[in-house]
Design a protein around this motif. Structure first.
Motif, PDB file in Angstrom:
ATOM      1  N   ASP A  38       0.873  -1.167   0.049  1.00 35.45           N
ATOM      2  CA  ASP A  38       0.227   0.054   0.177  1.00 35.45           C
ATOM      3  C   ASP A  38       0.990   1.299   0.122  1.00 35.45           C
ATOM      4  OD1 ASP A  38      -1.954  -1.748   0.087  1.00 35.45           O
ATOM      5  OD2 ASP A  38      -2.737  -1.143   2.466  1.00 35.45           O
ATOM      6  N   THR A  39       0.641   2.318  -0.900  1.00 33.23           N
ATOM      7  CA  THR A  39       1.383   3.400  -0.975  1.00 33.23           C
ATOM      8  C   THR A  39       1.458   4.278   0.016  1.00 33.23           C
ATOM      9  OG1 THR A  39       0.704   3.692  -3.323  1.00 33.23           O
ATOM     10  CG2 THR A  39       1.529   5.368  -2.299  1.00 33.23           C
ATOM     11  N   ASP A  40       0.598   4.139   0.971  1.00 28.80           N
ATOM     12  CA  ASP A  40       0.564   5.136   2.468  1.00 28.80           C
ATOM     13  C   ASP A  40       1.435   4.418   3.234  1.00 28.80           C
ATOM     14  OD1 ASP A  40      -1.726   3.254   2.234  1.00 28.80           O
ATOM     15  OD2 ASP A  40      -2.105   3.760   4.276  1.00 28.80           O
ATOM     16  N   GLN A  71       4.172   7.629  -7.277  1.00 24.72           N
ATOM     17  CA  GLN A  71       3.425   6.864  -6.751  1.00 24.72           C
ATOM     18  C   GLN A  71       2.375   7.127  -5.481  1.00 24.72           C
ATOM     19  OE1 GLN A  71       5.706   3.393  -5.027  1.00 24.72           O
ATOM     20  NE2 GLN A  71       3.940   2.631  -3.792  1.00 24.72           N
ATOM     21  N   PHE A  72       3.217   8.225  -4.762  1.00 21.28           N
ATOM     22  CA  PHE A  72       2.476   9.055  -3.721  1.00 21.28           C
ATOM     23  C   PHE A  72       1.201   9.989  -4.305  1.00 21.28           C
ATOM     24  CE2 PHE A  72       2.862  11.888   0.292  1.00 21.28           C
ATOM     25  CZ  PHE A  72       2.336  10.802   0.936  1.00 21.28           C
ATOM     26  N   LYS A  73       1.687  10.741  -5.343  1.00 20.92           N
ATOM     27  CA  LYS A  73       0.585  11.368  -5.705  1.00 20.92           C
ATOM     28  C   LYS A  73      -0.429  10.826  -6.610  1.00 20.92           C
ATOM     29  CE  LYS A  73       3.756  13.962  -7.768  1.00 20.92           C
ATOM     30  NZ  LYS A  73       4.427  15.457  -8.591  1.00 20.92           N
ATOM     31  N   GLU A  74      -0.108   9.500  -7.209  1.00 15.16           N
ATOM     32  CA  GLU A  74      -1.332   8.777  -7.984  1.00 15.16           C
ATOM     33  C   GLU A  74      -2.013   8.023  -7.003  1.00 15.16           C
ATOM     34  OE1 GLU A  74       0.985   6.116 -10.366  1.00 15.16           O
ATOM     35  OE2 GLU A  74       1.780   7.601 -11.789  1.00 15.16           O
ATOM     36  N   ALA A  75      -1.812   7.920  -5.762  1.00 12.73           N
ATOM     37  CA  ALA A  75      -2.726   7.363  -4.666  1.00 12.73           C
ATOM     38  C   ALA A  75      -3.512   8.496  -3.945  1.00 12.73           C
ATOM     39  CB  ALA A  75      -1.959   6.816  -3.790  1.00 12.73           C
TER      40      ALA A  75
END
Length: 258
Positions: A111-113, A144-148
């Motif tokens: 999970d990205t977070d 990846q952070f922004k896409e989530a």
């Protein structure tokens, strides 16, 4: 099974948001001049600009919280890396971010977070402590952070990852940034513990005991319990005190060897 490392981490970090919010509320009272220094408080404090003092103090508290959080997170990672199931070939000079990244990958944390959030904490801590530091997420990690964004906004009260990254670059964390990163780190630690493989033999049980630094205490407890009417019951205090999650594995694998 919760590891002792997770218990220590949750005990240390679990109420940080509450403490942080308490300080921020108090500083809001300073800013509006509702709060005054009690006569009984023996400190020198007479700001010429309470609003400015309050906001500077708030920035200090937020940055201090990131430093504290990063230290606790790194300690948790170090404790997990001692476990046999987390045996990784990590270079001795590997930095904290690399150690976390490799452990997360080893345990299958996706999970990205749970992956990027802790990395932001670690890099932000480095920038706060070392003024010349250029600690940074990779371009791929930033994307990846922004896409989530949608997923993260739902889980962390509309947090905007892109905005958090801008605050990271500027060195100005907000209360929302820090509160959300604390929550991400707690969720990450819980997820890591859940991914750990449980002991499936006496040898693996003993490897866990050794990795937890409890070998001598365990052997001592076994010697004492050997003279007890019910050795398994006698050992309960040891596990309750040191590692409750290992008690069932003692009963399954260790008791017959005691």
């Amino acid at each position: 099974m919760k590891t002792p490392a997770l218990k220590r981490y949750l005990d240390s970090v679990g109420r940080t948001v509450h403490y942080l919010n308490t300080v921020v509320v108090g500083l809001a009272g300073v800013e509006t001049e509702i709060c005054k220094k009690p006569e009984s408080l023996d400190v020198s404090w007479n700001p010429t600009d309470p609003k400015s003092s309050s906001r500077l103090a708030r920035a200090y508290v937020l940055k201090s919280s990131i430093v504290f959080l990063a230290a606790e997170l790194s300690e948790y990672v170090n404790e997990l890396l001692k476990l046999p199931v987390c045996d990784l070939d990590i270079p001795k000079d590997a930095n904290k971010a690399e150690r976390f990244w490799r452990l997360a990958d080893r345990l299958g944390i996706a999970d990205t977070d749970l992956v990027i959030g802790p990395l932001v904490i670690i890099h932000w801590r480095n920038r706060i402590i070392h003024h010349s530091s250029n600690a940074q997420l990779s371009n791929a990690q930033k994307e990846q952070f922004k896409e989530a964004t949608s997923e993260i906004a739902k889980k962390y009260k509309n947090l905007d990852p892109a905005l958090t990254l801008r605050h990271f670059e500027a060195g100005n964390p907000t209360l929302k940034d820090v509160s959300s990163l604390i929550a991400m780190s707690i969720n990450c630690a819980k997820a890591m513990d859940e991914k750990l493989s449980e002991p499936n033999s006496y040898e693996e049980f003993m490897a866990w005991i050794e990795a937890l630094g409890l070998a001598e205490k365990y052997e001592r407890a076994c010697r004492v319990s050997a003279n007890a009417a019910n050795p398994v019951s006698s050992m309960s205090n040891f596990f309750v005190t040191h590692c409750p999650g290992m008690k069932k594995f003692y009963e399954k694998y260790g008791a017959k060897h005691a």
